[in-house]
Write a protein that holds these residues in place. Structure first.
Motif, PDB file in Angstrom:
ATOM      1  N   ASP A  74       0.653  -1.386  -0.017  1.00 53.81           N
ATOM      2  CA  ASP A  74      -0.266  -0.050  -0.257  1.00 53.81           C
ATOM      3  C   ASP A  74       0.748   0.807   0.191  1.00 53.81           C
ATOM      4  OD1 ASP A  74      -2.585  -1.782  -0.081  1.00 53.81           O
ATOM      5  OD2 ASP A  74      -2.431  -1.344   2.101  1.00 53.81           O
ATOM      6  N   GLU A  75       1.969   1.652   0.947  1.00 52.70           N
ATOM      7  CA  GLU A  75       2.844   2.461   0.858  1.00 52.70           C
ATOM      8  C   GLU A  75       3.335   2.691  -0.650  1.00 52.70           C
ATOM      9  OE1 GLU A  75       4.741   5.879   2.571  1.00 52.70           O
ATOM     10  OE2 GLU A  75       3.174   3.968   3.438  1.00 52.70           O
ATOM     11  N   VAL A  76       3.955   2.033  -1.196  1.00 54.97           N
ATOM     12  CA  VAL A  76       4.412   1.761  -2.814  1.00 54.97           C
ATOM     13  C   VAL A  76       3.209   2.381  -3.423  1.00 54.97           C
ATOM     14  CG1 VAL A  76       5.078   0.406  -4.735  1.00 54.97           C
ATOM     15  CG2 VAL A  76       5.799  -0.239  -2.316  1.00 54.97           C
ATOM     16  N   ASP A  77       1.687   1.871  -2.840  1.00 53.59           N
ATOM     17  CA  ASP A  77       0.944   2.046  -4.115  1.00 53.59           C
ATOM     18  C   ASP A  77       0.964   3.745  -4.310  1.00 53.59           C
ATOM     19  OD1 ASP A  77       0.921   0.054  -5.652  1.00 53.59           O
ATOM     20  OD2 ASP A  77      -1.316  -0.849  -4.234  1.00 53.59           O
ATOM     21  N   ARG A  78       0.833   4.119  -2.750  1.00 50.38           N
ATOM     22  CA  ARG A  78       0.379   5.479  -2.458  1.00 50.38           C
ATOM     23  C   ARG A  78       1.623   6.428  -3.088  1.00 50.38           C
ATOM     24  NH1 ARG A  78      -1.029   3.224   2.277  1.00 50.38           N
ATOM     25  NH2 ARG A  78       0.941   3.379   3.222  1.00 50.38           N
ATOM     26  N   TRP A  79       3.580   6.432  -2.736  1.00 51.49           N
ATOM     27  CA  TRP A  79       4.533   6.483  -3.417  1.00 51.49           C
ATOM     28  C   TRP A  79       4.089   7.074  -4.879  1.00 51.49           C
ATOM     29  CZ3 TRP A  79       8.916   4.280  -5.380  1.00 51.49           C
ATOM     30  CH2 TRP A  79      10.084   5.761  -5.900  1.00 51.49           C
ATOM     31  N   LEU A  80       3.682   5.664  -5.388  1.00 54.88           N
ATOM     32  CA  LEU A  80       4.354   6.224  -6.799  1.00 54.88           C
ATOM     33  C   LEU A  80       2.807   6.679  -7.460  1.00 54.88           C
ATOM     34  CD1 LEU A  80       4.807   2.110  -7.837  1.00 54.88           C
ATOM     35  CD2 LEU A  80       6.572   4.262  -7.894  1.00 54.88           C
ATOM     36  N   SER A  81       1.763   7.530  -7.077  1.00 51.43           N
ATOM     37  CA  SER A  81       0.699   7.518  -7.183  1.00 51.43           C
ATOM     38  C   SER A  81       0.347   9.483  -6.778  1.00 51.43           C
ATOM     39  CB  SER A  81      -0.495   7.383  -6.458  1.00 51.43           C
ATOM     40  OG  SER A  81      -0.176   7.074  -5.536  1.00 51.43           O
ATOM     41  N   SER A  82       1.448  10.367  -5.891  1.00 49.96           N
ATOM     42  CA  SER A  82       1.556  10.891  -4.993  1.00 49.96           C
ATOM     43  C   SER A  82       2.304  11.555  -5.703  1.00 49.96           C
ATOM     44  CB  SER A  82       2.150  10.718  -3.609  1.00 49.96           C
ATOM     45  OG  SER A  82       1.016  10.108  -2.751  1.00 49.96           O
ATOM     46  N   PRO A  83       2.663  12.753  -5.810  1.00 51.16           N
ATOM     47  CA  PRO A  83       4.127  13.956  -6.287  1.00 51.16           C
ATOM     48  C   PRO A  83       4.570  13.884  -5.440  1.00 51.16           C
ATOM     49  CG  PRO A  83       1.743  15.493  -5.417  1.00 51.16           C
ATOM     50  CD  PRO A  83       1.531  14.002  -5.829  1.00 51.16           C
ATOM     51  N   VAL A  84       6.090  14.203  -5.802  1.00 50.72           N
ATOM     52  CA  VAL A  84       7.718  14.815  -4.807  1.00 50.72           C
ATOM     53  C   VAL A  84       6.884  16.335  -4.367  1.00 50.72           C
ATOM     54  CG1 VAL A  84       9.613  14.965  -4.744  1.00 50.72           C
ATOM     55  CG2 VAL A  84       8.199  12.824  -5.751  1.00 50.72           C
ATOM     56  N   VAL A  85       6.918  17.183  -3.154  1.00 50.77           N
ATOM     57  CA  VAL A  85       6.991  18.019  -2.793  1.00 50.77           C
ATOM     58  C   VAL A  85       8.408  18.529  -2.480  1.00 50.77           C
ATOM     59  CG1 VAL A  85       5.776  19.140  -1.444  1.00 50.77           C
ATOM     60  CG2 VAL A  85       5.050  17.263  -1.507  1.00 50.77           C
ATOM     61  N   ARG A  86       8.476  19.024  -3.353  1.00 54.99           N
ATOM     62  CA  ARG A  86      10.071  19.802  -2.332  1.00 54.99           C
ATOM     63  C   ARG A  86       9.505  20.759  -1.476  1.00 54.99           C
ATOM     64  NH1 ARG A  86      13.422  17.755  -6.139  1.00 54.99           N
ATOM     65  NH2 ARG A  86      12.969  17.591  -8.061  1.00 54.99           N
ATOM     66  N   GLY A  87      10.343  20.639  -0.620  1.00 51.75           N
ATOM     67  CA  GLY A  87      10.258  21.827   0.547  1.00 51.75           C
ATOM     68  C   GLY A  87      11.111  23.036   0.247  1.00 51.75           C
ATOM     69  N   GLN A  88      10.071  24.308   0.429  1.00 51.21           N
ATOM     70  CA  GLN A  88      10.313  25.526   0.452  1.00 51.21           C
ATOM     71  C   GLN A  88      12.170  25.811   1.681  1.00 51.21           C
ATOM     72  OE1 GLN A  88       6.889  27.582   0.646  1.00 51.21           O
ATOM     73  NE2 GLN A  88       6.394  27.117  -1.047  1.00 51.21           N
ATOM     74  N   GLY A  89      11.945  25.431   2.521  1.00 49.64           N
ATOM     75  CA  GLY A  89      12.917  25.455   4.135  1.00 49.64           C
ATOM     76  C   GLY A  89      14.351  24.749   3.454  1.00 49.64           C
ATOM     77  N   THR A  90      14.328  24.392   2.252  1.00 49.86           N
ATOM     78  CA  THR A  90      15.566  23.542   1.979  1.00 49.86           C
ATOM     79  C   THR A  90      16.820  24.619   1.294  1.00 49.86           C
ATOM     80  OG1 THR A  90      14.429  21.723   0.886  1.00 49.86           O
ATOM     81  CG2 THR A  90      17.014  21.855   0.124  1.00 49.86           C
ATOM     82  N   ARG A  91      17.728  24.647   2.309  1.00 51.52           N
ATOM     83  CA  ARG A  91      18.847  25.402   1.902  1.00 51.52           C
ATOM     84  C   ARG A  91      19.801  25.477   0.699  1.00 51.52           C
ATOM     85  NH1 ARG A  91      19.573  24.679   7.661  1.00 51.52           N
ATOM     86  NH2 ARG A  91      19.055  27.020   8.676  1.00 51.52           N
ATOM     87  N   ASP A  92      19.725  26.734  -0.130  1.00 52.29           N
ATOM     88  CA  ASP A  92      20.645  26.575  -1.189  1.00 52.29           C
ATOM     89  C   ASP A  92      21.774  27.237  -0.794  1.00 52.29           C
ATOM     90  OD1 ASP A  92      21.659  27.222  -3.792  1.00 52.29           O
ATOM     91  OD2 ASP A  92      19.620  26.389  -4.921  1.00 52.29           O
ATOM     92  N   GLU A  93      22.983  26.233  -1.096  1.00 58.83           N
ATOM     93  CA  GLU A  93      24.397  26.841  -0.582  1.00 58.83           C
ATOM     94  C   GLU A  93      24.505  27.815  -1.648  1.00 58.83           C
ATOM     95  OE1 GLU A  93      28.880  25.480  -0.623  1.00 58.83           O
ATOM     96  OE2 GLU A  93      26.952  23.373  -0.640  1.00 58.83           O
ATOM     97  N   LEU A  94      24.139  27.125  -3.295  1.00 60.62           N
ATOM     98  CA  LEU A  94      24.543  29.340  -3.913  1.00 60.62           C
ATOM     99  C   LEU A  94      23.901  29.689  -4.224  1.00 60.62           C
ATOM    100  CD1 LEU A  94      26.468  29.885  -6.146  1.00 60.62           C
ATOM    101  CD2 LEU A  94      24.682  28.410  -7.981  1.00 60.62           C
ATOM    102  N   ALA A  95      22.282  29.670  -3.380  1.00 64.14           N
ATOM    103  CA  ALA A  95      21.682  30.864  -3.792  1.00 64.14           C
ATOM    104  C   ALA A  95      22.273  32.027  -2.434  1.00 64.14           C
ATOM    105  CB  ALA A  95      19.967  30.303  -3.060  1.00 64.14           C
TER     106      ALA A  95
END
Length: 205
Positions: A74-95
């Motif tokens: 069931d977890e695999v089915d949820r993963w494959l059918s769900s979008p990847v949400v990129r966290g807004q709080g992730t630090r970008d070293e270059l930026a």
């Protein structure tokens, strides 16, 4: 998380032992992000703890085969059918680097941009060269090419962003964006603006 879910998805195809899982992961990702066996078994133990896999039979060579549980499927089915949400709080070293450089008095941020663009362009050319050296006749080659294509698009986007930053900074005199050290003593704790946004559940700009 992607490693955890990827291993679980592979197990949905059938029982595997640790080294076999590593091999199957490499086949499907072009060996771009190699995993060590310790990481594989640590992940399997966490999946077992969470009730998503269980230990199965042991073969004549001592390999323990891991099997997916219904909850894992069931977890695999949820993963494959769900979008990847990129966290807004992730630090970008270059930026962060360029934002800080742009506001430091006496610092030429354009020099940092030029150095980064040269490095990014070199990486992009290397990726494009690697991409043209291999065909896509096998599933493994196709998987590899998808990963490399992703890296190429990311490198192209970085170069475009660097051009954008350079244009933005060129439109402002250096003294207009320079920030001297403030004499104001900052208050301890969370900044008032951030605290208000959290209290009101308003996303930060």
């Amino acid at each position: 998380m992607s490693v955890r879910q990827s291993l679980l998805a592979i197990l949905a195809q059938g029982p595997c032992y640790g080294y076999q899982l590593r091999h199957e992961f490499d086949r499907r990702t072009g060996s771009v992000w190699p995993l060590n066996v310790g990481q594989i078994y640590n992940t399997l133990e966490r999946l077992e703890r969470d009730g998503l896999v269980r230990r199965g039979a042991t073969d004549d060579h001592g390999h323990v085969y891991w099997e997916i549980t219904p909850a894992g499927a069931d977890e695999v089915d949820r993963w494959l059918s769900s979008p990847v949400v990129r966290g807004q709080g992730t630090r970008d070293e270059l930026a962060i680097k360029l934002a800080v450089a742009a506001t430091l008095p006496g610092v030429d941020a354009s020099a940092a941009i030029r150095a980064q663009r040269a490095a990014s362009m070199f990486q992009l050319e290397q990726l494009r060269l690697r991409r043209t050296e291999r065909d896509e006749e096998t599933p493994e080659e196709l998987a590899w090419s998808l990963v490399v294509d992703s890296q190429i698009f990311a490198a192209e986007a970085e170069v475009r962003w660097l051009d954008h930053v350079e244009r933005r900074l060129a439109a402002h005199p250096r003294h207009a964006v320079a920030l001297e050290l403030t004499a104001e003593r900052p208050k301890r704790g969370r900044p008032a603006k951030a605290a208000a946004l959290v209290a009101n559940h308003v996303p930060a700009a």
